[in-house]
Scaffold this motif. Structure first.
Motif, PDB file in Angstrom:
ATOM      1  N   UNK A 186     -37.624  27.365  31.589  1.00 41.34           N
ATOM      2  CA  UNK A 186     -36.465  27.749  32.392  1.00 41.34           C
ATOM      3  C   UNK A 186     -35.272  28.090  31.493  1.00 41.34           C
ATOM      4  N   UNK A 187     -34.990  27.261  30.513  1.00 39.82           N
ATOM      5  CA  UNK A 187     -33.893  27.529  29.585  1.00 39.82           C
ATOM      6  C   UNK A 187     -34.132  28.852  28.852  1.00 39.82           C
ATOM      7  N   UNK A 188     -35.394  29.135  28.530  1.00 40.98           N
ATOM      8  CA  UNK A 188     -35.724  30.392  27.858  1.00 40.98           C
ATOM      9  C   UNK A 188     -35.485  31.569  28.798  1.00 40.98           C
ATOM     10  N   UNK A 189     -35.899  31.434  30.048  1.00 40.43           N
ATOM     11  CA  UNK A 189     -35.686  32.502  31.027  1.00 40.43           C
ATOM     12  C   UNK A 189     -34.201  32.802  31.219  1.00 40.43           C
ATOM     13  N   UNK A 190     -33.369  31.753  31.174  1.00 39.08           N
ATOM     14  CA  UNK A 190     -31.930  31.932  31.326  1.00 39.08           C
ATOM     15  C   UNK A 190     -31.285  32.534  30.074  1.00 39.08           C
ATOM     16  N   UNK A 191     -31.983  32.467  28.950  1.00 40.81           N
ATOM     17  CA  UNK A 191     -31.421  32.960  27.697  1.00 40.81           C
ATOM     18  C   UNK A 191     -30.694  31.889  26.909  1.00 40.81           C
ATOM     19  N   UNK A 192     -30.830  30.627  27.324  1.00 43.02           N
ATOM     20  CA  UNK A 192     -30.200  29.527  26.600  1.00 43.02           C
ATOM     21  C   UNK A 192     -30.996  29.142  25.356  1.00 43.02           C
ATOM     22  N   UNK A 222     -32.214  20.332  19.083  1.00 46.64           N
ATOM     23  CA  UNK A 222     -30.780  20.030  19.149  1.00 46.64           C
ATOM     24  C   UNK A 222     -30.083  20.888  20.192  1.00 46.64           C
ATOM     25  N   UNK A 223     -30.514  22.146  20.320  1.00 45.56           N
ATOM     26  CA  UNK A 223     -29.928  23.034  21.323  1.00 45.56           C
ATOM     27  C   UNK A 223     -30.164  22.461  22.716  1.00 45.56           C
ATOM     28  N   UNK A 224     -31.377  21.997  22.968  1.00 46.53           N
ATOM     29  CA  UNK A 224     -31.683  21.394  24.274  1.00 46.53           C
ATOM     30  C   UNK A 224     -30.813  20.161  24.501  1.00 46.53           C
ATOM     31  N   UNK A 225     -30.626  19.365  23.464  1.00 46.90           N
ATOM     32  CA  UNK A 225     -29.750  18.193  23.582  1.00 46.90           C
ATOM     33  C   UNK A 225     -28.329  18.594  23.945  1.00 46.90           C
ATOM     34  N   UNK A 226     -27.840  19.666  23.346  1.00 48.52           N
ATOM     35  CA  UNK A 226     -26.490  20.143  23.649  1.00 48.52           C
ATOM     36  C   UNK A 226     -26.407  20.663  25.079  1.00 48.52           C
ATOM     37  N   UNK A 227     -27.416  21.411  25.497  1.00 50.70           N
ATOM     38  CA  UNK A 227     -27.443  21.923  26.875  1.00 50.70           C
ATOM     39  C   UNK A 227     -27.399  20.766  27.861  1.00 50.70           C
ATOM     40  N   UNK A 228     -28.210  19.749  27.609  1.00 48.62           N
ATOM     41  CA  UNK A 228     -28.263  18.604  28.529  1.00 48.62           C
ATOM     42  C   UNK A 228     -26.952  17.823  28.516  1.00 48.62           C
ATOM     43  N   UNK A 229     -26.317  17.741  27.354  1.00 50.48           N
ATOM     44  CA  UNK A 229     -25.031  17.058  27.272  1.00 50.48           C
ATOM     45  C   UNK A 229     -23.980  17.822  28.075  1.00 50.48           C
ATOM     46  N   UNK A 230     -23.958  19.142  27.929  1.00 47.34           N
ATOM     47  CA  UNK A 230     -23.000  19.940  28.689  1.00 47.34           C
ATOM     48  C   UNK A 230     -23.259  19.816  30.192  1.00 47.34           C
ATOM     49  N   UNK A 231     -24.538  19.818  30.568  1.00 44.31           N
ATOM     50  CA  UNK A 231     -24.881  19.627  31.982  1.00 44.31           C
ATOM     51  C   UNK A 231     -24.349  18.290  32.495  1.00 44.31           C
ATOM     52  N   UNK A 269     -21.807  16.817  31.690  1.00 46.83           N
ATOM     53  CA  UNK A 269     -20.355  16.885  31.843  1.00 46.83           C
ATOM     54  C   UNK A 269     -19.942  17.898  32.903  1.00 46.83           C
ATOM     55  N   UNK A 270     -20.916  18.356  33.687  1.00 43.95           N
ATOM     56  CA  UNK A 270     -20.595  19.224  34.813  1.00 43.95           C
ATOM     57  C   UNK A 270     -20.594  20.709  34.511  1.00 43.95           C
ATOM     58  N   UNK A 271     -21.034  21.109  33.339  1.00 40.55           N
ATOM     59  CA  UNK A 271     -21.119  22.531  33.010  1.00 40.55           C
ATOM     60  C   UNK A 271     -22.447  23.047  33.560  1.00 40.55           C
ATOM     61  N   UNK A 272     -22.399  24.051  34.400  1.00 45.98           N
ATOM     62  CA  UNK A 272     -23.605  24.587  35.024  1.00 45.98           C
ATOM     63  C   UNK A 272     -24.363  25.508  34.072  1.00 45.98           C
ATOM     64  N   UNK A 273     -25.679  25.509  34.205  1.00 47.39           N
ATOM     65  CA  UNK A 273     -26.516  26.355  33.357  1.00 47.39           C
ATOM     66  C   UNK A 273     -26.121  27.823  33.469  1.00 47.39           C
ATOM     67  N   UNK A 274     -25.825  28.278  34.673  1.00 50.20           N
ATOM     68  CA  UNK A 274     -25.432  29.677  34.845  1.00 50.20           C
ATOM     69  C   UNK A 274     -24.129  29.987  34.114  1.00 50.20           C
ATOM     70  N   UNK A 275     -23.210  29.023  34.084  1.00 48.23           N
ATOM     71  CA  UNK A 275     -21.962  29.224  33.346  1.00 48.23           C
ATOM     72  C   UNK A 275     -22.233  29.326  31.847  1.00 48.23           C
ATOM     73  N   UNK A 276     -23.152  28.491  31.348  1.00 50.71           N
ATOM     74  CA  UNK A 276     -23.525  28.572  29.930  1.00 50.71           C
ATOM     75  C   UNK A 276     -24.130  29.932  29.620  1.00 50.71           C
ATOM     76  N   UNK A 277     -25.011  30.386  30.501  1.00 50.72           N
ATOM     77  CA  UNK A 277     -25.673  31.676  30.310  1.00 50.72           C
ATOM     78  C   UNK A 277     -24.650  32.799  30.304  1.00 50.72           C
ATOM     79  N   UNK A 284     -21.567  37.024  27.415  1.00 53.67           N
ATOM     80  CA  UNK A 284     -20.321  37.758  27.641  1.00 53.67           C
ATOM     81  C   UNK A 284     -20.201  38.894  26.632  1.00 53.67           C
ATOM     82  N   UNK A 285     -19.690  39.999  27.097  1.00 58.13           N
ATOM     83  CA  UNK A 285     -19.525  41.182  26.248  1.00 58.13           C
ATOM     84  C   UNK A 285     -18.470  40.970  25.164  1.00 58.13           C
TER      85      UNK A 285
END
Length: 131
Positions: free
Chosen positions: A23-29, A49-58, A60-68, A73-74
């Motif tokens: 799923x993280x790969x599909x999102x581009x994370x 470590x990237x997965x650990x960071x993603x889960x930590x941000x999650x 704290x209320x940061x949504x996966x779509x917001x990370x993506x 972003x251009x």
């Protein structure tokens, strides 16, 4: 020769399911380093470590779509502007605490702890191989 991880190995080391890695790969994370002749995705060990960071941000209320969206972003974000706004907001929070009734201090303490956790996560991202 560098040691790459298959999706199951990455998932096991990161403490998530292979479906989560997919799923993280599909999102581009996450981005596979390469594919095998059989089409299997292979990941750098730093992806743990990237997965650990993603889960930590999650957490704290940061949504996966917001990370993506942020990663795709251009334009580069204006971090200096955002930090200046944060400084203004922190000053306003200090003023609010000084003027607040004592019973509201517990809520303000929770908000302050969340802000501190997000700032700490930001510093960790700066010092990590995120995405």
């Amino acid at each position: 020769m560098r040691q790459l991880l298959r999706i199951g190995e990455l998932a096991a080391q990161a403490g998530v399911s292979p479906r989560t890695v997919d799923y993280y790969t599909q999102l581009g994370l996450l981005r596979p380093a390469e594919r095998t002749d059989g089409g299997f995705r292979m990941y750098e060990p730093a992806a743990v470590d990237v997965i650990g960071t993603i889960r930590q941000l999650e957490s704290h209320g940061i949504h996966l779509n917001d990370m993506t969206q942020a990663l795709n972003a251009e334009t580069d974000g204006d971090v200096s502007r955002a930090l200046a706004e944060l400084d203004v907001d922190l000053t306003a929070l200090r003023d609010a605490v000084a003027a607040a009734a004592p019973h509201s201090h517990a809520i303000l303490e929770l908000i302050t702890a969340r802000a501190h956790a997000l700032i700490t996560a930001g510093i960790e991202i700066i010092n990590s191989p995120l995405i």
